[in-house]
Motif scaffolding. Sequence first.
Motif, mmCIF file in Angstrom:
data_model
loop_
_atom_site.group_PDB
_atom_site.id
_atom_site.type_symbol
_atom_site.label_atom_id
_atom_site.label_comp_id
_atom_site.label_asym_id
_atom_site.label_seq_id
_atom_site.Cartn_x
_atom_site.Cartn_y
_atom_site.Cartn_z
ATOM 1 N N VAL A 319 -10.658 -14.118 -7.196
ATOM 2 C CA VAL A 319 -11.268 -12.826 -6.806
ATOM 3 C C VAL A 319 -10.761 -11.601 -7.606
ATOM 4 C CG1 VAL A 319 -11.859 -11.415 -4.876
ATOM 5 C CG2 VAL A 319 -12.093 -13.930 -4.717
ATOM 6 N N ILE A 415 -18.786 -14.643 -1.208
ATOM 7 C CA ILE A 415 -17.751 -15.303 -2.117
ATOM 8 C C ILE A 415 -17.808 -16.672 -1.761
ATOM 9 C CG2 ILE A 415 -15.152 -15.496 -2.400
ATOM 10 C CD1 ILE A 415 -14.718 -12.620 -1.858
ATOM 11 N N VAL A 423 -15.172 -13.815 -9.288
ATOM 12 C CA VAL A 423 -16.081 -12.961 -8.280
ATOM 13 C C VAL A 423 -15.287 -11.648 -8.476
ATOM 14 C CG1 VAL A 423 -17.074 -12.050 -5.949
ATOM 15 C CG2 VAL A 423 -16.817 -14.772 -6.713
#
Length: 515
Positions: A319, A415, A423
Amino acid sequence: MLAKTGLLVISNPQQIGKVLPSIQKHVKTTIYIQLLSALTEPLGSFQPAMYNTWPKFSKTIYNIYFQAAKHCSNLDVKILLSGLKNNIPKIITQHPIELVVFDNEHSQSDIDNFISTKIQNITKKYDVLTINSGKSNTTDDVGNNNQRICKHAVLGGTFDRLHTAHKFLLSEAALRATEKITIGVTDEKMIQSKILWELIEDIEVRVRNVTDFLKDVCPELECSVVPISDPFGPAIVDPTMEVIVVSKETVRGGEKINEIRVEKGLKPLDIVPVELIDEPNPHPNEEVKISSSTIRKRLLGTVIHPIQPKDGIPKHPYVIGLTGGIASGKSGVTRWLSELDVLIINCDIVGHESYKPGKPCYQLIVEHFGKAVLASDGEINRKALGEIVFKDPEQMQALNRLVWPAIAEEVDKLIRASDKNVVVVEAAVLLTAGWEKRCHEVWTTLVPREEAINRLITRNKLMEEQAKSRIDAQPPNTFYVKNSNVVLCPLWEPEYTREQVRRAWKLLQERIASR
Ligand SMILES: CC(=O)SCCNC(=O)CCNC(=O)[C@H](O)C(C)(C)COP(=O)(O)OP(=O)(O)OC[C@H]1O[C@@H](n2cnc3c(N)ncnc32)[C@H](O)[C@@H]1OP(=O)(O)O
């Protein structure tokens, strides 16, 4: 084996371009360069440099730094000056030498003798290498036209990420001074008009780098490195200064200093302009000379602050938190990111969704802000809500408290549901919300304040005062830079932003692969 620090002993400076390309195959960090002709025996044929003749080495030093910029820009290159000015018994360096390189064949006994008698700081186990540069030429060193020598020379600059052109400028001053040099280093107040000034090293780092460089190349010289908060510094008050070294571009600054000195009854300084060094491979968007702003531009998309491993977040997907001040070009960056294999979550949109009628935050917002924030169709009127919260920090905090938990929950859901490896969570106030803890790394976008104001005026149709107050209600760019791993600057043409994004993506793939 790759040595951390090497010493290159050259008898043929004009052929340096043949030696330097091979150096980086053998040396990792620092390469000291010693001109053999400046040494006493053994090996060197030292003719003591005559007082008043040191600046004749200027051209040689320029050429070596010029070639260094071309052939080994990843190494810290330092040409030792002591031998040029004084009959030195030993080569003294701050870093221990692990590899000695010669540009000419010498007998083994000469080499052994040289190393044992001339090099003071050498590791117990060291290597020796000869890179033959070919036929020896005599030095037709013409030097700088101005051959002035003095007791005390001065110069000034920002000295961000000390590069070869800085080193040449500093060396030129060191060559001319018999006793002392003073270097003014611009403080934070003076750097804010520069490109990507937020990425300029802290003044402490810049002062330390200048000091260390001079200690290394000319340890016998007294060196005073002082922060300056105007373009003149001590040069307009110190009667002992005689020479000022400037780049060809900043001669006017030297003249201005002299005008002030004369007004104050001080002797004007002898102005010594030095050549700029060309950037070997300038991008169309970069300056043709070597410059710190080019170096800063090249940092865009790279890791500028190390990525710390985060506990408590799943390893997969990876992320990225993408943040940045208002109108700093986050959406321009996500547009280029969307060409790649990535899921992008725009938290503004997630937020807007969260207070649609029937969604968790709708009722909370109406209860707190009243019916004045409702449009005729019953939806939340974001413009009206924005007008309240953007000018009142307490109301903004209240809105944040109401909507952030719902946004965070929805982002987590997205997510978890993603099948992508990466992401990107785009969130304007990611850092204020403490959401960096939820991301493996943080990327930030920035543009200069004036550009953000212009964008708000043209894009959001705000009045100048409104635009300024929105920007001032947010943390400054330096806050984002300090708390981010990667910086992107969508200030120039879109293709250049795309290049930054591509670079960031490529390096990211390497980081992910090496985990
Ligand atoms: C942790 C996060 O970053 S979540 C994403 C940000 N959202 C929030 O914090 C929720 C609170 N904000 C909102 O509900 C809305 O932004 C409103 C009602 C204030 C204004 O709505 P709109 O007029 O549609 O404007 P919009 O949502 O596009 O925001 C305008 C700009 O302010 C930024 N912004 C949004 N929320 C905030 C905030 N809490 N603090 C500072 N800036 C914010 C947006 O990112 C956007 O920046 P950009 O111009 O660079 O794209």
